[in-house]
Design an enzyme around this catalytic site. Structure first.
Site, PDB file in Angstrom:
ATOM      1  N   GLU A  18     -39.733  11.113 -38.668  1.00 24.03           N
ATOM      2  CA  GLU A  18     -38.973  10.894 -39.910  1.00 24.03           C
ATOM      3  C   GLU A  18     -39.877  10.336 -41.003  1.00 24.03           C
ATOM      4  O   GLU A  18     -39.685  10.626 -42.183  1.00 24.03           O
ATOM      5  CB  GLU A  18     -37.772   9.977 -39.629  1.00 24.03           C
ATOM      6  CG  GLU A  18     -36.677  10.728 -38.864  1.00 24.03           C
ATOM      7  CD  GLU A  18     -35.849   9.873 -37.923  1.00 24.03           C
ATOM      8  OE1 GLU A  18     -35.807   8.647 -38.084  1.00 24.03           O
ATOM      9  OE2 GLU A  18     -35.226  10.456 -37.004  1.00 24.03           O
ATOM     10  N   ASN A  51     -35.181   2.469 -30.871  1.00 18.63           N
ATOM     11  CA  ASN A  51     -35.473   2.675 -32.294  1.00 18.63           C
ATOM     12  C   ASN A  51     -34.136   2.737 -33.028  1.00 18.63           C
ATOM     13  O   ASN A  51     -33.463   3.761 -33.011  1.00 18.63           O
ATOM     14  CB  ASN A  51     -36.262   3.988 -32.456  1.00 18.63           C
ATOM     15  CG  ASN A  51     -36.522   4.327 -33.910  1.00 18.63           C
ATOM     16  OD1 ASN A  51     -36.295   3.507 -34.804  1.00 18.63           O
ATOM     17  ND2 ASN A  51     -36.998   5.535 -34.158  1.00 18.63           N
ATOM     18  N   TRP A  52     -33.785   1.609 -33.633  1.00 17.72           N
ATOM     19  CA  TRP A  52     -32.478   1.548 -34.316  1.00 17.72           C
ATOM     20  C   TRP A  52     -32.475   2.330 -35.638  1.00 17.72           C
ATOM     21  O   TRP A  52     -31.432   2.498 -36.256  1.00 17.72           O
ATOM     22  CB  TRP A  52     -32.112   0.084 -34.594  1.00 17.72           C
ATOM     23  CG  TRP A  52     -31.673  -0.688 -33.380  1.00 17.72           C
ATOM     24  CD1 TRP A  52     -31.614  -0.237 -32.096  1.00 17.72           C
ATOM     25  CD2 TRP A  52     -31.231  -2.056 -33.354  1.00 17.72           C
ATOM     26  NE1 TRP A  52     -31.162  -1.240 -31.271  1.00 17.72           N
ATOM     27  CE2 TRP A  52     -30.916  -2.371 -32.014  1.00 17.72           C
ATOM     28  CE3 TRP A  52     -31.065  -3.054 -34.323  1.00 17.72           C
ATOM     29  CZ2 TRP A  52     -30.448  -3.628 -31.622  1.00 17.72           C
ATOM     30  CZ3 TRP A  52     -30.608  -4.305 -33.935  1.00 17.72           C
ATOM     31  CH2 TRP A  52     -30.298  -4.586 -32.602  1.00 17.72           C
ATOM     32  N   SER A  57     -33.050  12.621 -28.128  1.00 15.36           N
ATOM     33  CA  SER A  57     -31.715  12.777 -27.531  1.00 15.36           C
ATOM     34  C   SER A  57     -31.637  12.254 -26.095  1.00 15.36           C
ATOM     35  O   SER A  57     -30.980  12.853 -25.244  1.00 15.36           O
ATOM     36  CB  SER A  57     -31.245  14.236 -27.613  1.00 15.36           C
ATOM     37  OG  SER A  57     -31.110  14.630 -28.970  1.00 15.36           O
ATOM     38  N   GLY A  80     -33.291   6.594 -29.697  1.00 17.83           N
ATOM     39  CA  GLY A  80     -32.734   6.395 -31.042  1.00 17.83           C
ATOM     40  C   GLY A  80     -31.242   6.141 -30.980  1.00 17.83           C
ATOM     41  O   GLY A  80     -30.779   5.049 -30.652  1.00 17.83           O
ATOM     42  N   GLY A  81     -30.467   7.164 -31.263  1.00 15.59           N
ATOM     43  CA  GLY A  81     -29.010   7.074 -31.331  1.00 15.59           C
ATOM     44  C   GLY A  81     -28.359   6.282 -30.205  1.00 15.59           C
ATOM     45  O   GLY A  81     -27.508   5.406 -30.461  1.00 15.59           O
ATOM     46  N   GLU A  88     -42.219  13.140 -28.834  1.00 16.04           N
ATOM     47  CA  GLU A  88     -40.883  13.373 -29.380  1.00 16.04           C
ATOM     48  C   GLU A  88     -40.846  14.714 -30.100  1.00 16.04           C
ATOM     49  O   GLU A  88     -41.210  14.797 -31.286  1.00 16.04           O
ATOM     50  CB  GLU A  88     -40.518  12.267 -30.387  1.00 16.04           C
ATOM     51  CG  GLU A  88     -40.439  10.884 -29.806  1.00 16.04           C
ATOM     52  CD  GLU A  88     -39.504   9.988 -30.613  1.00 16.04           C
ATOM     53  OE1 GLU A  88     -38.563   9.445 -30.009  1.00 16.04           O
ATOM     54  OE2 GLU A  88     -39.682   9.857 -31.825  1.00 16.04           O
TER      55      GLU A  88
END
Ligand code: PGA
Length: 237
Positions: free
Chosen positions: A93, A11-12, A199, A220-221, A161
């Site tokens: 989000e 997930n960018w 994370s 994600g990150g 999540e």
């Protein structure tokens, strides 16, 4: 089920900020994951969906109407016709910054299924809900309301999540993740993949597959660094 092929999704979010960087990141991942036995899905911002080729793609959101006067939105039919396979629905989000309710999420899921998209449906409790001992209650509500009247459960992947674990470096422990995933499992058929997200890094990724027994990861990150993401994909082999 042990034989289920893990799904490792990137997930960018709202990154990277140029086409050039998006292409470089994509190429790096594409080269690195060649021959991987997991299913790898990249979810870039909408504008990059039609230029990135050679890996399975997913959108990060979708609208629940098919077409027409809905300025700024993208429908499931548009995504499907573009060759997009997956869509993330209900990310925390979107719930937080765009006021997405379980009801809206349910409408999006139904519309996406109707168009033939596969879904990564995100659920998870906030820190406050966790501290108040409401984790299971929240998960149950999100699943039951989000999947209300949904029959095609086989096209749904659930991503657990915990909101407090997203982007914080504070990934959920093996024990707690296992508890949540076992709880979620009670509401969905065996063939529904349940992923973990929050994370995830190459140092902790393997444990979610091996020890927790999850069916994949939503990253994600760490998916913004090709080398790191490739390591995560390999850790699930
Ligand atoms: P993170 O994000 O890996 O940066 O914590 C996960 C997600 O939001 O899907």
């Amino acid at each position: 089920m042990k034989y289920m092929k893990p799904l490792i999704a990137a997930n960018w979010k709202m990154n990277p900020v140029s086409k050039k960087e998006a292409e470089a990141l994509f190429e790096g991942i594409k080269n690195g994951v060649k021959g991987a036995s997991s299913e790898v899905v990249i979810c870039p911002p909408f504008v990059y969906l039609s230029i990135l080729k050679g890996l399975t793609l997913g959108a990060q959101d979708v609208y629940f109407e098919e077409k027409g006067a809905f300025t700024g939105e993208t429908s499931a039919l548009i995504l499907k016709n573009l060759g997009i396979e997956y869509v993330i629905i209900g990310h925390s989000e979107r719930r937080k910054y765009f006021n997405e309710t379980d009801e809206i999420i349910n409408k999006k899921i139904k519309k996406a299924l109707e168009a033939g998209l596969k879904i990564i449906f995100c659920i998870g409790e906030t820190a406050e809900e966790k501290d108040a001992g409401k984790r299971n209650e929240v998960l149950q509500r999100q699943i039951q309301d989000g999947l209300k009247d949904v029959i095609d459960i086989e096209y749904i992947n659930i991503a657990y999540e915990p909101v407090w674990a997203i982007g914080t470096g504070n990934n959920c422990s093996v024990e707690q993740t296992k508890e949540s995933i076992d709880f979620i499992r009670k509401f969905v058929p065996e063939k529904t993949r349940i992923l973990y997200g929050g994370s995830v890094k190459s140092e902790n990724s393997r444990a979610y597959i091996e020890e927790v027994g999850s069916n994949g990861l939503l990253v994600g990150g760490a998916s913004l660094n090709a080398e790191e993401f490739v390591k995560i994909v390999k850790s699930a082999e």
